[in-house]
Design a protein around this motif. Structure first.
Motif, PDB file in Angstrom:
ATOM      1  N   SER A 179       0.835  -1.064   0.161  1.00 29.66           N
ATOM      2  CA  SER A 179      -0.061  -0.005   0.044  1.00 29.66           C
ATOM      3  C   SER A 179       0.871   1.347   0.068  1.00 29.66           C
ATOM      4  O   SER A 179       2.030   1.047   0.265  1.00 29.66           O
ATOM      5  CB  SER A 179      -0.784  -0.121   1.394  1.00 29.66           C
ATOM      6  OG  SER A 179      -0.144   0.070   2.270  1.00 29.66           O
ATOM      7  N   GLY A 180       0.332   2.239  -0.256  1.00 31.20           N
ATOM      8  CA  GLY A 180       1.151   3.615  -0.476  1.00 31.20           C
ATOM      9  C   GLY A 180       0.601   4.518  -1.600  1.00 31.20           C
ATOM     10  O   GLY A 180      -0.215   4.134  -2.470  1.00 31.20           O
ATOM     11  N   PRO A 181       1.370   5.441  -1.958  1.00 31.81           N
ATOM     12  CA  PRO A 181       1.198   6.317  -3.203  1.00 31.81           C
ATOM     13  C   PRO A 181       1.254   5.557  -4.354  1.00 31.81           C
ATOM     14  O   PRO A 181       2.432   4.966  -4.516  1.00 31.81           O
ATOM     15  CB  PRO A 181       1.915   7.546  -2.818  1.00 31.81           C
ATOM     16  CG  PRO A 181       2.267   7.496  -1.322  1.00 31.81           C
ATOM     17  CD  PRO A 181       2.445   6.256  -0.846  1.00 31.81           C
ATOM     18  N   ALA A 182       0.414   5.808  -5.271  1.00 23.12           N
ATOM     19  CA  ALA A 182       0.459   5.125  -6.560  1.00 23.12           C
ATOM     20  C   ALA A 182       2.024   5.409  -7.161  1.00 23.12           C
ATOM     21  O   ALA A 182       2.518   4.633  -7.821  1.00 23.12           O
ATOM     22  CB  ALA A 182      -0.625   5.442  -7.521  1.00 23.12           C
ATOM     23  N   SER A 183       2.106   6.738  -7.290  1.00 17.52           N
ATOM     24  CA  SER A 183       3.291   7.260  -7.997  1.00 17.52           C
ATOM     25  C   SER A 183       4.789   6.531  -7.570  1.00 17.52           C
ATOM     26  O   SER A 183       5.582   5.882  -8.215  1.00 17.52           O
ATOM     27  CB  SER A 183       3.575   8.582  -7.876  1.00 17.52           C
ATOM     28  OG  SER A 183       3.572   9.211  -6.583  1.00 17.52           O
ATOM     29  N   GLU A 184       4.669   6.471  -6.117  1.00 17.95           N
ATOM     30  CA  GLU A 184       6.048   5.694  -5.294  1.00 17.95           C
ATOM     31  C   GLU A 184       5.957   4.142  -5.761  1.00 17.95           C
ATOM     32  O   GLU A 184       7.063   3.707  -5.996  1.00 17.95           O
ATOM     33  CB  GLU A 184       6.005   6.083  -3.882  1.00 17.95           C
ATOM     34  CG  GLU A 184       6.244   7.407  -3.571  1.00 17.95           C
ATOM     35  CD  GLU A 184       6.180   7.550  -2.103  1.00 17.95           C
ATOM     36  OE1 GLU A 184       6.846   6.690  -1.195  1.00 17.95           O
ATOM     37  OE2 GLU A 184       5.827   8.900  -1.462  1.00 17.95           O
ATOM     38  N   ALA A 216       8.993   2.138  -7.590  1.00 19.79           N
ATOM     39  CA  ALA A 216       9.471   1.227  -6.970  1.00 19.79           C
ATOM     40  C   ALA A 216       9.608   0.033  -7.957  1.00 19.79           C
ATOM     41  O   ALA A 216      10.508  -0.916  -7.870  1.00 19.79           O
ATOM     42  CB  ALA A 216       8.963   0.789  -5.517  1.00 19.79           C
ATOM     43  N   ILE A 217       8.403  -0.426  -8.406  1.00 15.99           N
ATOM     44  CA  ILE A 217       8.335  -1.418  -9.385  1.00 15.99           C
ATOM     45  C   ILE A 217       9.208  -1.349 -10.736  1.00 15.99           C
ATOM     46  O   ILE A 217       9.756  -2.343 -10.846  1.00 15.99           O
ATOM     47  CB  ILE A 217       6.745  -1.620  -9.917  1.00 15.99           C
ATOM     48  CG1 ILE A 217       5.925  -2.225  -8.671  1.00 15.99           C
ATOM     49  CG2 ILE A 217       6.822  -2.631 -11.064  1.00 15.99           C
ATOM     50  CD1 ILE A 217       4.408  -1.853  -9.207  1.00 15.99           C
ATOM     51  N   GLY A 218       9.357   0.099 -11.171  1.00 21.57           N
ATOM     52  CA  GLY A 218       9.929   0.189 -12.464  1.00 21.57           C
ATOM     53  C   GLY A 218      11.633   0.068 -11.947  1.00 21.57           C
ATOM     54  O   GLY A 218      12.371  -0.667 -12.617  1.00 21.57           O
ATOM     55  N   LEU A 251      15.941   7.422  -7.941  1.00 19.08           N
ATOM     56  CA  LEU A 251      16.107   9.102  -7.821  1.00 19.08           C
ATOM     57  C   LEU A 251      14.686   9.718  -7.698  1.00 19.08           C
ATOM     58  O   LEU A 251      14.618  10.446  -6.451  1.00 19.08           O
ATOM     59  CB  LEU A 251      17.126   9.637  -8.572  1.00 19.08           C
ATOM     60  CG  LEU A 251      18.488   9.527  -8.490  1.00 19.08           C
ATOM     61  CD1 LEU A 251      19.112   9.986  -9.766  1.00 19.08           C
ATOM     62  CD2 LEU A 251      19.062  10.221  -7.315  1.00 19.08           C
ATOM     63  N   VAL A 252      14.135   9.442  -8.508  1.00 14.33           N
ATOM     64  CA  VAL A 252      12.516  10.059  -8.618  1.00 14.33           C
ATOM     65  C   VAL A 252      11.911   9.554  -7.435  1.00 14.33           C
ATOM     66  O   VAL A 252      11.157  10.397  -6.825  1.00 14.33           O
ATOM     67  CB  VAL A 252      11.908   9.854  -9.906  1.00 14.33           C
ATOM     68  CG1 VAL A 252      10.624  10.631  -9.846  1.00 14.33           C
ATOM     69  CG2 VAL A 252      12.845  10.237 -11.070  1.00 14.33           C
ATOM     70  N   HIS A 253      11.762   8.205  -7.190  1.00 19.93           N
ATOM     71  CA  HIS A 253      11.451   7.868  -5.967  1.00 19.93           C
ATOM     72  C   HIS A 253      11.789   8.341  -4.563  1.00 19.93           C
ATOM     73  O   HIS A 253      10.703   8.693  -3.746  1.00 19.93           O
ATOM     74  CB  HIS A 253      11.468   6.274  -5.974  1.00 19.93           C
ATOM     75  CG  HIS A 253      10.955   5.517  -4.712  1.00 19.93           C
ATOM     76  ND1 HIS A 253      11.475   5.476  -3.560  1.00 19.93           N
ATOM     77  CD2 HIS A 253       9.634   5.194  -4.659  1.00 19.93           C
ATOM     78  CE1 HIS A 253      10.590   4.740  -2.816  1.00 19.93           C
ATOM     79  NE2 HIS A 253       9.550   4.333  -3.379  1.00 19.93           N
ATOM     80  N   GLY A 254      12.893   8.681  -4.627  1.00 19.89           N
ATOM     81  CA  GLY A 254      13.423   9.298  -3.281  1.00 19.89           C
ATOM     82  C   GLY A 254      12.941  10.532  -3.158  1.00 19.89           C
ATOM     83  O   GLY A 254      12.646  10.990  -2.109  1.00 19.89           O
ATOM     84  N   VAL A 255      12.787  11.406  -4.406  1.00 19.74           N
ATOM     85  CA  VAL A 255      12.446  12.787  -4.092  1.00 19.74           C
ATOM     86  C   VAL A 255      11.071  12.689  -3.647  1.00 19.74           C
ATOM     87  O   VAL A 255      10.517  13.535  -2.764  1.00 19.74           O
ATOM     88  CB  VAL A 255      12.627  13.646  -5.500  1.00 19.74           C
ATOM     89  CG1 VAL A 255      11.839  14.900  -5.677  1.00 19.74           C
ATOM     90  CG2 VAL A 255      13.985  13.663  -5.886  1.00 19.74           C
ATOM     91  N   LEU A 256       9.983  12.000  -4.304  1.00 19.60           N
ATOM     92  CA  LEU A 256       8.668  11.840  -4.061  1.00 19.60           C
ATOM     93  C   LEU A 256       8.667  11.288  -2.520  1.00 19.60           C
ATOM     94  O   LEU A 256       7.832  12.056  -1.697  1.00 19.60           O
ATOM     95  CB  LEU A 256       7.786  10.951  -4.921  1.00 19.60           C
ATOM     96  CG  LEU A 256       7.908  11.234  -6.433  1.00 19.60           C
ATOM     97  CD1 LEU A 256       7.019  10.592  -6.872  1.00 19.60           C
ATOM     98  CD2 LEU A 256       7.151  12.738  -6.436  1.00 19.60           C
ATOM     99  N   LYS A 257       9.270  10.319  -2.019  1.00 20.98           N
ATOM    100  CA  LYS A 257       9.221   9.934  -0.671  1.00 20.98           C
ATOM    101  C   LYS A 257       9.687  10.866   0.518  1.00 20.98           C
ATOM    102  O   LYS A 257       9.222  11.031   1.337  1.00 20.98           O
ATOM    103  CB  LYS A 257      10.066   8.575  -0.637  1.00 20.98           C
ATOM    104  CG  LYS A 257      10.093   7.932   0.880  1.00 20.98           C
ATOM    105  CD  LYS A 257      10.728   6.562   0.788  1.00 20.98           C
ATOM    106  CE  LYS A 257      10.460   6.110   2.150  1.00 20.98           C
ATOM    107  NZ  LYS A 257      11.280   4.638   2.173  1.00 20.98           N
ATOM    108  N   LEU A 258      10.820  11.659   0.074  1.00 21.09           N
ATOM    109  CA  LEU A 258      11.266  12.666   0.822  1.00 21.09           C
ATOM    110  C   LEU A 258      10.409  13.799   1.019  1.00 21.09           C
ATOM    111  O   LEU A 258      10.102  14.336   2.085  1.00 21.09           O
ATOM    112  CB  LEU A 258      12.586  13.153   0.365  1.00 21.09           C
ATOM    113  CG  LEU A 258      13.887  12.170   0.905  1.00 21.09           C
ATOM    114  CD1 LEU A 258      15.482  12.860  -0.045  1.00 21.09           C
ATOM    115  CD2 LEU A 258      14.078  12.379   2.332  1.00 21.09           C
ATOM    116  N   THR A 259       9.767  14.077   0.092  1.00 23.96           N
ATOM    117  CA  THR A 259       8.779  15.073   0.146  1.00 23.96           C
ATOM    118  C   THR A 259       7.643  14.885   0.930  1.00 23.96           C
ATOM    119  O   THR A 259       7.070  15.576   1.792  1.00 23.96           O
ATOM    120  CB  THR A 259       8.213  15.626  -1.308  1.00 23.96           C
ATOM    121  OG1 THR A 259       9.342  16.105  -2.248  1.00 23.96           O
ATOM    122  CG2 THR A 259       7.304  16.548  -1.274  1.00 23.96           C
TER     123      THR A 259
END
Length: 249
Positions: A90-95, A99-101, A150-158
């Motif tokens: 579960s979690g934000p769809a974008s993250e 993560a799958i990618g 990297l993109v996942h990290g930016v979204l997660k940190l935000t």
């Protein structure tokens, strides 16, 4: 003398080091640190004109790289499992998508990397052009995995920063319910720990990204800089694994 020897051999740091080295991740991160230090030192010695010592360190770098490929032969399946777990989490769809990618990209990278290893040890011999193409494809998958991370990290940190601010704001309002306050403190500590881990991973990714980018021919960073980047990220990875294994910083 026996007492001194016992104190040295049975010292907690020695025991913790053995425990760290008994893990596959611990050994891999250690080998990687030496490999990238050797990469830097080879570049440095060649620039000084010391070809003899440069050849020694270059041989060490090459052998460690080959050994690490052998250690990773089963890891593509691990990344497929991780991708499946990420799809069920579960979690934000974008993250979740990122993560799958990331996991699928690492599956491709390590699958091609296994072919690179088989060619390196002469298990089967590829034509030079094919071997170069396989290596470049492996680096492209690795690069894609890091970019997803990297993109996942930016979204997660935000998201974590926003959540931390909300929790801290709730604390400043001064609710008097002790149970709620305890839960809020526990959640805030968990968020802060997740932030620290995400920042470390982001730093690792922002340094590591130049290695496959150069291997894929997209950038042209010199060997010395790549060696330093790889050494730093290896030490950060060793630190994280040391903490996970021993429970100490």
């Amino acid at each position: 003398m026996t007492t001194v020897a016992s104190q040295v051999i049975l010292h907690p740091v020695v025991s913790q080091s053995l425990k760290f080295g008994s893990t596959t991740v611990g050994r891999d991160k250690t080998y990687r640190a030496v490999q990238y230090y050797a990469r830097f030192l080879t570049w440095y010695l060649l620039n000084k004109g010391d070809k003899h010592n440069a050849a020694r360190w270059n041989a060490l770098k090459s052998h460690l790289a080959t050994a690490r490929k052998l250690l990773r032969l089963g890891k593509p399946v691990e990344h497929l499992q991780a991708a499946l777990r990420a799809s069920l989490a579960s979690g934000p769809a974008s993250e979740q998508i990122l993560a799958i990618g990331k996991q699928l990209a690492y599956f491709g990278y390590l699958s091609y990397d296994a072919v690179v290893w088989a060619n390196a040890v002469k298990f089967f011999v590829l034509p030079p052009e094919t071997a170069q193409r396989v290596t470049k494809t492996s680096n492209r998958f690795w690069l894609a995995g890091i970019l997803f991370s990297l993109v996942h990290g930016v979204l997660k940190l935000t998201r974590l920063t926003r959540e931390a601010k909300m929790l801290q704001a709730g604390k400043s309002w001064g609710e008097k319910d002790v149970g709620e306050e305890t839960q809020r403190e526990a959640r805030l500590n968990a968020v802060k720990a997740a932030q620290a881990a995400a920042r470390t991973q982001f730093l690792i990714d922002i340094l590591d990204v130049w290695i496959p980018a150069t291997g894929a021919g997209i950038t042209n960073i010199n060997e010395g800089a790549l060696g330093i980047f790889g050494f730093i990220t290896s030490v950060l990875g060793m630190r994280a694994q040391w903490k996970a294994v021993t429970g100490k910083q």
